[in-house]
Design a protein around this motif. Structure first.
Motif, PDB file in Angstrom:
ATOM      1  N   GLU A  34      38.404  53.244  44.342  1.00  0.00           N
ATOM      2  CA  GLU A  34      37.473  54.365  44.427  1.00  0.00           C
ATOM      3  C   GLU A  34      37.823  55.472  43.441  1.00  0.00           C
ATOM      4  N   SER A  35      39.124  55.679  43.152  1.00  0.00           N
ATOM      5  CA  SER A  35      39.510  56.778  42.265  1.00  0.00           C
ATOM      6  C   SER A  35      39.007  56.544  40.844  1.00  0.00           C
ATOM      7  N   ASP A  36      39.166  55.338  40.321  1.00  0.00           N
ATOM      8  CA  ASP A  36      38.696  55.100  38.957  1.00  0.00           C
ATOM      9  C   ASP A  36      37.178  55.030  38.908  1.00  0.00           C
ATOM     10  N   LEU A  37      36.539  54.561  39.976  1.00  0.00           N
ATOM     11  CA  LEU A  37      35.079  54.523  40.012  1.00  0.00           C
ATOM     12  C   LEU A  37      34.504  55.935  39.981  1.00  0.00           C
ATOM     13  N   GLN A  38      35.187  56.886  40.617  1.00  0.00           N
ATOM     14  CA  GLN A  38      34.738  58.274  40.584  1.00  0.00           C
ATOM     15  C   GLN A  38      34.823  58.852  39.168  1.00  0.00           C
ATOM     16  N   LEU A  39      35.877  58.466  38.426  1.00  0.00           N
ATOM     17  CA  LEU A  39      35.990  58.906  37.037  1.00  0.00           C
ATOM     18  C   LEU A  39      34.823  58.401  36.210  1.00  0.00           C
ATOM     19  N   VAL A  40      34.430  57.160  36.428  1.00  0.00           N
ATOM     20  CA  VAL A  40      33.304  56.585  35.695  1.00  0.00           C
ATOM     21  C   VAL A  40      32.013  57.315  36.051  1.00  0.00           C
ATOM     22  N   ARG A  41      31.807  57.595  37.335  1.00  0.00           N
ATOM     23  CA  ARG A  41      30.568  58.257  37.767  1.00  0.00           C
ATOM     24  C   ARG A  41      30.453  59.668  37.193  1.00  0.00           C
ATOM     25  N   ARG A  42      31.575  60.384  37.137  1.00  0.00           N
ATOM     26  CA  ARG A  42      31.523  61.754  36.617  1.00  0.00           C
ATOM     27  C   ARG A  42      31.241  61.765  35.118  1.00  0.00           C
ATOM     28  N   ARG A  43      31.827  60.820  34.409  1.00  0.00           N
ATOM     29  CA  ARG A  43      31.674  60.813  32.955  1.00  0.00           C
ATOM     30  C   ARG A  43      30.370  60.163  32.505  1.00  0.00           C
ATOM     31  N   PHE A  44      29.903  59.194  33.255  1.00  0.00           N
ATOM     32  CA  PHE A  44      28.680  58.477  32.890  1.00  0.00           C
ATOM     33  C   PHE A  44      27.717  58.482  34.085  1.00  0.00           C
ATOM     34  N   PRO A  45      27.160  59.658  34.410  1.00  0.00           N
ATOM     35  CA  PRO A  45      26.297  59.732  35.593  1.00  0.00           C
ATOM     36  C   PRO A  45      25.037  58.890  35.470  1.00  0.00           C
ATOM     37  N   ARG A  46      24.555  58.658  34.241  1.00  0.00           N
ATOM     38  CA  ARG A  46      23.339  57.862  34.085  1.00  0.00           C
ATOM     39  C   ARG A  46      23.556  56.422  34.539  1.00  0.00           C
ATOM     40  N   GLU A  47      24.669  55.823  34.096  1.00  0.00           N
ATOM     41  CA  GLU A  47      24.971  54.449  34.528  1.00  0.00           C
ATOM     42  C   GLU A  47      25.587  54.451  35.922  1.00  0.00           C
ATOM     43  N   GLY A  48      26.660  55.227  36.097  1.00  0.00           N
ATOM     44  CA  GLY A  48      27.249  55.393  37.419  1.00  0.00           C
ATOM     45  C   GLY A  48      28.182  54.287  37.859  1.00  0.00           C
ATOM     46  N   TYR A  49      28.378  53.265  37.052  1.00  0.00           N
ATOM     47  CA  TYR A  49      29.277  52.180  37.423  1.00  0.00           C
ATOM     48  C   TYR A  49      29.730  51.455  36.148  1.00  0.00           C
ATOM     49  N   TYR A  50      30.825  50.712  36.261  1.00  0.00           N
ATOM     50  CA  TYR A  50      31.468  50.094  35.101  1.00  0.00           C
ATOM     51  C   TYR A  50      30.527  49.218  34.279  1.00  0.00           C
ATOM     52  N   ALA A  51      29.896  48.251  34.926  1.00  0.00           N
ATOM     53  CA  ALA A  51      29.127  47.253  34.189  1.00  0.00           C
ATOM     54  C   ALA A  51      28.014  47.896  33.374  1.00  0.00           C
ATOM     55  N   GLY A  52      27.401  48.953  33.906  1.00  0.00           N
ATOM     56  CA  GLY A  52      26.362  49.642  33.159  1.00  0.00           C
ATOM     57  C   GLY A  52      26.910  50.253  31.877  1.00  0.00           C
ATOM     58  N   VAL A  53      28.116  50.821  31.949  1.00  0.00           N
ATOM     59  CA  VAL A  53      28.747  51.403  30.756  1.00  0.00           C
ATOM     60  C   VAL A  53      29.117  50.306  29.765  1.00  0.00           C
ATOM     61  N   TYR A  54      29.740  49.249  30.246  1.00  0.00           N
ATOM     62  CA  TYR A  54      30.106  48.157  29.346  1.00  0.00           C
ATOM     63  C   TYR A  54      28.874  47.571  28.663  1.00  0.00           C
ATOM     64  N   ALA A  55      27.802  47.356  29.416  1.00  0.00           N
ATOM     65  CA  ALA A  55      26.581  46.800  28.834  1.00  0.00           C
ATOM     66  C   ALA A  55      25.983  47.758  27.800  1.00  0.00           C
ATOM     67  N   ARG A  56      26.034  49.046  28.083  1.00  0.00           N
ATOM     68  CA  ARG A  56      25.509  50.038  27.141  1.00  0.00           C
ATOM     69  C   ARG A  56      26.205  49.953  25.797  1.00  0.00           C
ATOM     70  N   PHE A  57      27.511  49.720  25.799  1.00  0.00           N
ATOM     71  CA  PHE A  57      28.274  49.701  24.554  1.00  0.00           C
ATOM     72  C   PHE A  57      28.451  48.291  23.974  1.00  0.00           C
ATOM     73  N   GLY A  58      27.810  47.290  24.560  1.00  0.00           N
ATOM     74  CA  GLY A  58      27.895  45.936  24.012  1.00  0.00           C
ATOM     75  C   GLY A  58      29.127  45.172  24.418  1.00  0.00           C
ATOM     76  N   LEU A  59      29.812  45.648  25.458  1.00  0.00           N
ATOM     77  CA  LEU A  59      31.027  44.975  25.915  1.00  0.00           C
ATOM     78  C   LEU A  59      30.750  43.975  27.036  1.00  0.00           C
ATOM     79  N   MET A  60      29.497  43.860  27.412  1.00  0.00           N
ATOM     80  CA  MET A  60      29.024  42.774  28.268  1.00  0.00           C
ATOM     81  C   MET A  60      27.716  42.280  27.664  1.00  0.00           C
ATOM     82  N   GLY A  61      27.568  40.969  27.579  1.00  0.00           N
ATOM     83  CA  GLY A  61      26.339  40.402  27.064  1.00  0.00           C
ATOM     84  C   GLY A  61      26.387  40.004  25.610  1.00  0.00           C
ATOM     85  N   SER A  62      27.398  40.491  24.859  1.00  0.00           N
ATOM     86  CA  SER A  62      27.527  40.094  23.456  1.00  0.00           C
ATOM     87  C   SER A  62      28.235  38.766  23.292  1.00  0.00           C
ATOM     88  N   GLY A  63      28.962  38.357  24.305  1.00  0.00           N
ATOM     89  CA  GLY A  63      29.741  37.132  24.289  1.00  0.00           C
ATOM     90  C   GLY A  63      30.405  36.971  25.636  1.00  0.00           C
TER      91      GLY A  63
END
Length: 421
Positions: free
Chosen positions: A223-252
């Motif tokens: 929960e602690s690291d998930l809160q860091l992600v939510r505060r910094r990336f409120p639009r995505e709000g979770y890891y996979a959304g951030v990774y997908a946004r930057f091409g770190l999921m789905g490119s391979g």
């Protein structure tokens, strides 16, 4: 062509155990050609007769940290934040010493070999030289590995481990140097969202698109690291959304460790992109994050899952202990989520062999076309635990619970027997 005789056990599918007693296995160019109960007419002279021993596919350790070998068994009462500050980062900084890193890398490969984890996905420290050394040593070992320099340039936990521009430049150089075909290759390895800047993740995502190399990282560890992600990336709000946004999921291909607290949107993205989940049950017990991983849910969704030791978040490289912990922790999950069923030993073995091995391709089974990566198990001294005559399946179960590396008498990788390093 090579011909082997023995008691072969493997899991062609989740929950299915195939047992071929005193069978005949034929390989060609290091690949399994056939496994039959009766001696094939085309079989040549025996290469090896394993007698009454058990023969299993070699294990895959889908997530671990190379510089964390000295920290196994230390600091688990600290919680994730304190453990990173007092144990993880100080040891990883020492990894910048070439002599120290070389010695530690050799010890890691030797221990993984001993425990039969002949395939491993490994995250290094921020030292590019140490990652290159590990890749070179792996190339000489005859084993399989994806290895990456860890990228960590953002002080998510109060520590900035490296500068952005050098991190990108070193990673690009390593990716092109070790990105070709073979059993040992580079994996793009951002530490995790809280410790990576936007610029760094964008550059790594572009590199993943250009090279097709896999991405190895962490996801929803607590929960602690998930809160860091939510505060910094409120639009995505979770890891996979951030990774997908930057091409770190789905490119391979990608493998994400833990996924303890993944929300529904994250589970959907894991499934959509075919990302592997590296289930690290020993770490979940040792560091006691904010949740228990719903592995049955991931399997029901068709998300590929393997097992990771996650040293030193977990205290052991012994994959037999990791398999048993996966079974045990699944029983705890059912107490919270009774709609899910616990894992059986056969299912956990599948995750440690063919399930996680799929990240490398056709490894982790004795089906035709699979690499002959095998462990020969001499369990004779475990017989004193029971006066009963046990079936091969029962002997396998007892080995997983009671055996260790001393019961692995021979190891094969791509058809070649591995000797001590």
């Amino acid at each position: 062509m090579a011909v082997y005789r023995g008691n072969f056990l493997y899991t062609p599918a989740l929950g299915q155990l195939k047992v071929v007693e005193r069978g005949w296995l034929i390989t060609e160019n290091g690949l399994v050609r056939s496994l039959t109960q009766r001696q094939p007419a085309s079989a040549g002279p025996l290469t090896a007769d394993f007698g009454d021993a058990l023969v299993l596919p070699a294990f895959t350790d889908l997530h671990l940290h190379a510089p964390q070998l000295p920290n196994m068994g230390l600091g688990y009462s600290e919680g994730l934040d304190g453990w990173l500050e007092r144990y993880t980062y100080p040891v990883e900084h020492r990894y910048a010493d070439p002599g120290y890193a070389h010695q530690l890398n050799a010890a890691l490969i030797s221990q993984l070999r001993c425990y039969g984890s002949l395939h491993a996905v490994i995250m290094g420290s921020t030292s590019a030289a140490a990652a290159a050394d590990l890749l070179e040593q792996y190339r000489r070992s005859g084993m399989w590995a994806y290895v990456g320099k860890m990228n960590s340039d953002y002080p998510g936990y109060g520590v900035q481990n490296e500068q952005t521009a050098p991190s990108i430049a070193e990673t690009v150089q390593l990716a092109h140097r070790y990105g070709g075909p073979g059993r040992v290759r580079y994996a793009i390895s951002p530490e995790f969202v809280p410790c990576c800047s936007d610029e760094l993740m964008a550059a790594l995502g572009q590199l993943a698109r250009e090279t097709g190399l896999p991405v190895h990282s962490h996801m929803s560890e607590g929960e602690s690291d998930l809160q860091l992600v939510r505060r910094r990336f409120p639009r995505e709000g979770y890891y996979a959304g951030v990774y997908a946004r930057f091409g770190l999921m789905g490119s391979g291909p990608s493998v994400m460790a833990h996924c303890l607290t993944s929300p529904e949107e994250e589970i959907a993205l894991l499934k959509q992109h075919g990302s592997f989940v590296a289930h690290c049950p020993v770490c979940s017990l040792d560091l006691a994050g904010s949740g228990l991983p719903p592995i049955r849910r991931y399997l029901n969704e068709g998300i590929p899952v393997g097992l990771g030791s996650d040293i030193a978040g977990g205290h052991t490289l012994n994959m037999m202990q990791v398999i048993v912990a996966a079974v045990q922790i699944s029983k705890l999950v059912v107490q919270q989520k009774p709609q899910l069923s616990p894992l059986s030993e056969v299912e956990a073995l599948y995750l440690a062999t063919k399930g996680g091995g799929a990240f490398f391709g056709r490894v982790g089974s004795f089906e035709p076309g699979y690499s002959f990566d095998a462990l020969v198990i001499d369990d004779r001294d475990l017989g004193q635990l029971s006066p009963l005559h046990l079936s091969p399946a029962q002997r396998l179960e007892r080995f997983l619970y009671c055996g260790d590396d001393r019961h692995i008498s021979r190891r094969y990788c791509a058809g070649r027997e591995l000797t001590a390093l």
